[in-house]
Design a protein around this motif. Sequence first.
Motif, PDB file in Angstrom:
ATOM      1  N   PHE A 109       0.832  -1.198   0.000  1.00 13.24           N
ATOM      2  CA  PHE A 109       0.000   0.000   0.000  1.00 13.24           C
ATOM      3  C   PHE A 109       0.871   1.255   0.000  1.00 13.24           C
ATOM      4  CE2 PHE A 109      -4.122  -1.908   1.990  1.00 13.24           C
ATOM      5  CZ  PHE A 109      -4.434  -2.471   0.765  1.00 13.24           C
ATOM      6  N   ASN A 110       0.290   2.383  -0.383  1.00  8.95           N
ATOM      7  CA  ASN A 110       1.046   3.605  -0.664  1.00  8.95           C
ATOM      8  C   ASN A 110       1.925   4.101   0.483  1.00  8.95           C
ATOM      9  OD1 ASN A 110       0.177   3.796  -3.278  1.00  8.95           O
ATOM     10  ND2 ASN A 110      -1.298   5.427  -2.913  1.00  8.95           N
ATOM     11  N   VAL A 111       1.408   4.088   1.706  1.00 15.45           N
ATOM     12  CA  VAL A 111       2.183   4.659   2.819  1.00 15.45           C
ATOM     13  C   VAL A 111       3.500   3.910   2.985  1.00 15.45           C
ATOM     14  CG1 VAL A 111       2.258   4.996   5.311  1.00 15.45           C
ATOM     15  CG2 VAL A 111       0.189   5.596   4.044  1.00 15.45           C
ATOM     16  N   ARG A 112       3.429   2.592   2.990  1.00 19.09           N
ATOM     17  CA  ARG A 112       4.657   1.811   3.134  1.00 19.09           C
ATOM     18  C   ARG A 112       5.501   1.900   1.867  1.00 19.09           C
ATOM     19  NH1 ARG A 112       6.515  -3.491   2.178  1.00 19.09           N
ATOM     20  NH2 ARG A 112       8.207  -4.057   3.611  1.00 19.09           N
ATOM     21  N   ALA A 113       4.862   1.792   0.700  1.00 21.88           N
ATOM     22  CA  ALA A 113       5.598   1.792  -0.563  1.00 21.88           C
ATOM     23  C   ALA A 113       6.307   3.117  -0.826  1.00 21.88           C
ATOM     24  CB  ALA A 113       4.653   1.470  -1.714  1.00 21.88           C
ATOM     25  N   SER A 114       5.797   4.198  -0.248  1.00 22.18           N
ATOM     26  CA  SER A 114       6.414   5.502  -0.469  1.00 22.18           C
ATOM     27  C   SER A 114       7.823   5.572   0.108  1.00 22.18           C
ATOM     28  CB  SER A 114       5.547   6.613   0.135  1.00 22.18           C
ATOM     29  OG  SER A 114       5.475   6.485   1.545  1.00 22.18           O
ATOM     30  N   GLY A 115       8.131   4.666   1.028  1.00 22.31           N
ATOM     31  CA  GLY A 115       9.471   4.635   1.607  1.00 22.31           C
ATOM     32  C   GLY A 115      10.386   3.611   0.958  1.00 22.31           C
ATOM     33  N   LEU A 116       9.902   2.973  -0.117  1.00 25.03           N
ATOM     34  CA  LEU A 116      10.683   1.951  -0.807  1.00 25.03           C
ATOM     35  C   LEU A 116      11.044   2.414  -2.220  1.00 25.03           C
ATOM     36  CD1 LEU A 116       8.529  -1.198   0.088  1.00 25.03           C
ATOM     37  CD2 LEU A 116      10.596  -0.400   1.255  1.00 25.03           C
TER      38      LEU A 116
END
Length: 221
Positions: A109-116
């Motif tokens: 999901f976006n919140v986690r993926a935004s840090g990857l």
Amino acid sequence: MSGSLRPSLSFQRQGSPSSEHTLDLFVDFQCPKSALITKSIQDNLIPLISPGGKLDGKLAIVFRSAPQNWHISSAYLAETAFAVGRLTGSSAAFWQTVLVLFENQSNFFNVRASGLSATQIREEAASLVSASFKGGDASVSSADILKLTTNQGAPNGPTTVTEDLQYNVKFARQLSIQHTPSLALDGIVQGHNFDGGIVNGISSSWGAPEWTAWLKDVVRV
């Protein structure tokens, strides 16, 4: 046009290619309602269209990737699924990959993926999918998946499976698919979910009774 696939993408079809009807399923790997309807189809339709099933030869289901621009990971996850399809040539292995990615979609999901980084998302997806095949009939390594989902050549070069994703996106645009999930029966859009509402009759929360009634009324089986 409904049900048409490049020969190299035949793994996207579940059921007989000579079926009387084709249901195109347009989904996004980060879309929660796409996950719901895919599970519903797995539970209620896939057994019916499998060899020996009640709808064998009557209905086929074609997976269509329709990644939404606002979802960070969706295109990368789609490429992972296409890589497995290319490596195995198996509709069963491809569908297994689709189910695994949807079951674990919250990891992307976006919140986690935004840090990857894109590479990290691809590596995590490849590892997750590869692990699901251990002990099964098919063997797919994360290294082999990543060979097909890593950008190649020029600085702005595509991955090996970028053309598969492009083909799916073009197909969805030709039918003016704007939201996921959406479905088309024999080329006619049947319905989609938008802002929590149900448009044109098909819900991502359908169970056996609703699908049975729809099959009787629309597919006439």
